[in-house]
Design a protein around this motif. Sequence first.
Motif, PDB file in Angstrom:
ATOM      1  N   LEU A  38       0.839  -1.206   0.000  1.00 18.09           N
ATOM      2  CA  LEU A  38       0.000   0.000   0.000  1.00 18.09           C
ATOM      3  C   LEU A  38       0.871   1.252   0.000  1.00 18.09           C
ATOM      4  CD1 LEU A  38      -2.856  -1.048   2.434  1.00 18.09           C
ATOM      5  CD2 LEU A  38      -3.027  -0.686  -0.026  1.00 18.09           C
ATOM      6  N   GLY A  39       1.906   1.268   0.841  1.00 21.72           N
ATOM      7  CA  GLY A  39       2.806   2.423   0.889  1.00 21.72           C
ATOM      8  C   GLY A  39       3.581   2.604  -0.402  1.00 21.72           C
ATOM      9  N   ARG A  40       4.098   1.511  -0.935  1.00 16.06           N
ATOM     10  CA  ARG A  40       4.862   1.589  -2.185  1.00 16.06           C
ATOM     11  C   ARG A  40       3.974   2.076  -3.323  1.00 16.06           C
ATOM     12  NH1 ARG A  40       9.110  -2.696  -3.775  1.00 16.06           N
ATOM     13  NH2 ARG A  40      10.350  -1.077  -2.837  1.00 16.06           N
ATOM     14  N   THR A  41       2.758   1.547  -3.413  1.00 17.16           N
ATOM     15  CA  THR A  41       1.837   1.943  -4.485  1.00 17.16           C
ATOM     16  C   THR A  41       1.409   3.397  -4.318  1.00 17.16           C
ATOM     17  OG1 THR A  41       1.090  -0.351  -4.524  1.00 17.16           O
ATOM     18  CG2 THR A  41      -0.227   1.230  -5.725  1.00 17.16           C
ATOM     19  N   ALA A  42       1.242   3.842  -3.074  1.00 17.14           N
ATOM     20  CA  ALA A  42       0.909   5.251  -2.836  1.00 17.14           C
ATOM     21  C   ALA A  42       2.053   6.151  -3.293  1.00 17.14           C
ATOM     22  CB  ALA A  42       0.593   5.473  -1.363  1.00 17.14           C
ATOM     23  N   ARG A  43       3.300   5.724  -3.071  1.00 18.34           N
ATOM     24  CA  ARG A  43       4.444   6.508  -3.552  1.00 18.34           C
ATOM     25  C   ARG A  43       4.490   6.530  -5.075  1.00 18.34           C
ATOM     26  NH1 ARG A  43       6.544   3.988   0.975  1.00 18.34           N
ATOM     27  NH2 ARG A  43       7.591   2.367  -0.219  1.00 18.34           N
ATOM     28  N   PHE A  44       4.182   5.383  -5.717  1.00 15.80           N
ATOM     29  CA  PHE A  44       4.086   5.369  -7.180  1.00 15.80           C
ATOM     30  C   PHE A  44       3.056   6.407  -7.635  1.00 15.80           C
ATOM     31  CE2 PHE A  44       5.451   0.659  -7.514  1.00 15.80           C
ATOM     32  CZ  PHE A  44       6.751   1.012  -7.827  1.00 15.80           C
ATOM     33  N   ALA A  45       1.902   6.428  -6.980  1.00 18.16           N
ATOM     34  CA  ALA A  45       0.839   7.370  -7.354  1.00 18.16           C
ATOM     35  C   ALA A  45       1.310   8.808  -7.187  1.00 18.16           C
ATOM     36  CB  ALA A  45      -0.421   7.114  -6.535  1.00 18.16           C
ATOM     37  N   ASP A  46       2.007   9.112  -6.093  1.00 18.07           N
ATOM     38  CA  ASP A  46       2.511  10.467  -5.881  1.00 18.07           C
ATOM     39  C   ASP A  46       3.485  10.874  -6.990  1.00 18.07           C
ATOM     40  OD1 ASP A  46       1.012  10.686  -3.567  1.00 18.07           O
ATOM     41  OD2 ASP A  46       2.681  10.184  -2.237  1.00 18.07           O
ATOM     42  N   ILE A  47       4.354   9.949  -7.368  1.00 20.45           N
ATOM     43  CA  ILE A  47       5.319  10.238  -8.441  1.00 20.45           C
ATOM     44  C   ILE A  47       4.581  10.457  -9.758  1.00 20.45           C
ATOM     45  CG2 ILE A  47       7.203   9.261  -9.809  1.00 20.45           C
ATOM     46  CD1 ILE A  47       8.022   7.753  -7.191  1.00 20.45           C
ATOM     47  N   LEU A  48       3.607   9.603 -10.051  1.00 19.54           N
ATOM     48  CA  LEU A  48       2.867   9.713 -11.316  1.00 19.54           C
ATOM     49  C   LEU A  48       1.990  10.953 -11.358  1.00 19.54           C
ATOM     50  CD1 LEU A  48       2.068   5.930 -11.704  1.00 19.54           C
ATOM     51  CD2 LEU A  48       3.657   7.279 -13.106  1.00 19.54           C
ATOM     52  N   LYS A  49       1.458  11.384 -10.223  1.00 19.46           N
ATOM     53  CA  LYS A  49       0.680  12.630 -10.179  1.00 19.46           C
ATOM     54  C   LYS A  49       1.568  13.827 -10.504  1.00 19.46           C
ATOM     55  CE  LYS A  49      -1.225  12.214  -6.119  1.00 19.46           C
ATOM     56  NZ  LYS A  49      -2.005  12.441  -4.899  1.00 19.46           N
ATOM     57  N   ALA A  50       2.837  13.741 -10.119  1.00 19.83           N
ATOM     58  CA  ALA A  50       3.771  14.840 -10.376  1.00 19.83           C
ATOM     59  C   ALA A  50       4.182  14.923 -11.837  1.00 19.83           C
ATOM     60  CB  ALA A  50       5.008  14.678  -9.486  1.00 19.83           C
TER      61      ALA A  50
ATOM     62  N   ARG B 186      -7.614   0.750  -9.903  1.00 20.78           N
ATOM     63  CA  ARG B 186      -8.588   1.424  -9.033  1.00 20.78           C
ATOM     64  C   ARG B 186      -7.876   2.165  -7.901  1.00 20.78           C
ATOM     65  NH1 ARG B 186     -11.769  -3.138 -10.226  1.00 20.78           N
ATOM     66  NH2 ARG B 186     -10.969  -4.274  -8.431  1.00 20.78           N
ATOM     67  N   PHE B 187      -6.845   1.540  -7.331  1.00 20.46           N
ATOM     68  CA  PHE B 187      -6.098   2.188  -6.252  1.00 20.46           C
ATOM     69  C   PHE B 187      -5.442   3.474  -6.747  1.00 20.46           C
ATOM     70  CE2 PHE B 187      -2.307   2.951  -3.709  1.00 20.46           C
ATOM     71  CZ  PHE B 187      -2.816   2.902  -2.423  1.00 20.46           C
TER      72      PHE B 187
ATOM     73  N   ALA C  63       0.712  16.150 -22.454  1.00 22.42           N
ATOM     74  CA  ALA C  63      -0.380  16.372 -21.500  1.00 22.42           C
ATOM     75  C   ALA C  63      -1.586  16.968 -22.221  1.00 22.42           C
ATOM     76  CB  ALA C  63       0.070  17.303 -20.384  1.00 22.42           C
ATOM     77  N   SER C  64      -2.706  16.275 -22.146  1.00 21.19           N
ATOM     78  CA  SER C  64      -3.931  16.806 -22.729  1.00 21.19           C
ATOM     79  C   SER C  64      -5.094  16.667 -21.766  1.00 21.19           C
ATOM     80  CB  SER C  64      -4.261  16.079 -24.037  1.00 21.19           C
ATOM     81  OG  SER C  64      -4.383  14.694 -23.802  1.00 21.19           O
ATOM     82  N   GLU C  65      -4.925  15.875 -20.712  1.00 24.56           N
ATOM     83  CA  GLU C  65      -5.955  15.742 -19.696  1.00 24.56           C
ATOM     84  C   GLU C  65      -5.478  16.399 -18.412  1.00 24.56           C
ATOM     85  OE1 GLU C  65      -4.825  12.385 -20.771  1.00 24.56           O
ATOM     86  OE2 GLU C  65      -6.110  12.447 -22.516  1.00 24.56           O
ATOM     87  N   PRO C  66      -6.396  16.709 -17.508  1.00 22.20           N
ATOM     88  CA  PRO C  66      -5.964  17.306 -16.244  1.00 22.20           C
ATOM     89  C   PRO C  66      -5.087  16.320 -15.462  1.00 22.20           C
ATOM     90  CG  PRO C  66      -8.326  16.845 -16.233  1.00 22.20           C
ATOM     91  CD  PRO C  66      -7.816  16.556 -17.603  1.00 22.20           C
ATOM     92  N   ALA C  67      -4.159  16.870 -14.692  1.00 24.88           N
ATOM     93  CA  ALA C  67      -3.215  16.038 -13.959  1.00 24.88           C
ATOM     94  C   ALA C  67      -3.844  15.360 -12.752  1.00 24.88           C
ATOM     95  CB  ALA C  67      -2.039  16.890 -13.494  1.00 24.88           C
ATOM     96  N   LEU C  68      -4.865  15.955 -12.177  1.00 25.90           N
ATOM     97  CA  LEU C  68      -5.468  15.408 -10.968  1.00 25.90           C
ATOM     98  C   LEU C  68      -6.947  15.126 -11.182  1.00 25.90           C
ATOM     99  CD1 LEU C  68      -3.877  17.787  -8.339  1.00 25.90           C
ATOM    100  CD2 LEU C  68      -3.150  15.497  -8.910  1.00 25.90           C
TER     101      LEU C  68
END
Length: 178
Positions: free
Chosen positions: A93-105, A131-132, A167-172
């Motif tokens: 869960l923590g590792r995947t959350a960090r992946f998500a944070d990196i990908l959001k950036a 989904r996560f 980038a053509s879609e919103p980041a968040l």
Amino acid sequence: MARFLLFLMTILAAAAATLSLQSCKTPPPEPEPVGPTTDLIILPDGATMIARSGSPERALAEWIGRREGEETVVALSDAMFSPDRTALSPAALGRTARFADILKAAPDTRIELRADETGGLAARRAEQLGRFLEERGIVKARISLAGGDHEPPQSNGLELVVRRHPASEPALAPRPKP
């Protein structure tokens, strides 16, 4: 009796004041180091995070920062999931959350979750992982699932493939209303 209690309270108050003044003479404890400063990375959006050298999170963040290459592949091990289930393990869960944070950036990237077969356990795990990532703020349009008809993953059935895309879609994604 009242005089004795008043005397006792006065002595206790004086002792407490003396002890608190003496504690000011000791130097404050040194903070424990979090890790080497080389573990600190700066993401494209300016956010910072700690990622150990050689970790998949660090490799992904460095690939995004270099802006070289069209794609990078992160092999996801079976240890990220509960045995024979699609649920992420607590450590993952923590590792995947960090992946998500990196990908959001990095909103110019697209994510492909590649499974070894369509409809199998790896494919269901890829759906769960997608989904996560959505729940963590990655726009659904940036995430795609692939299985069976694509090149099979090199890992134990599941890979995270990140590609550069204009980038053509919103980041968040908007947060769901409670």
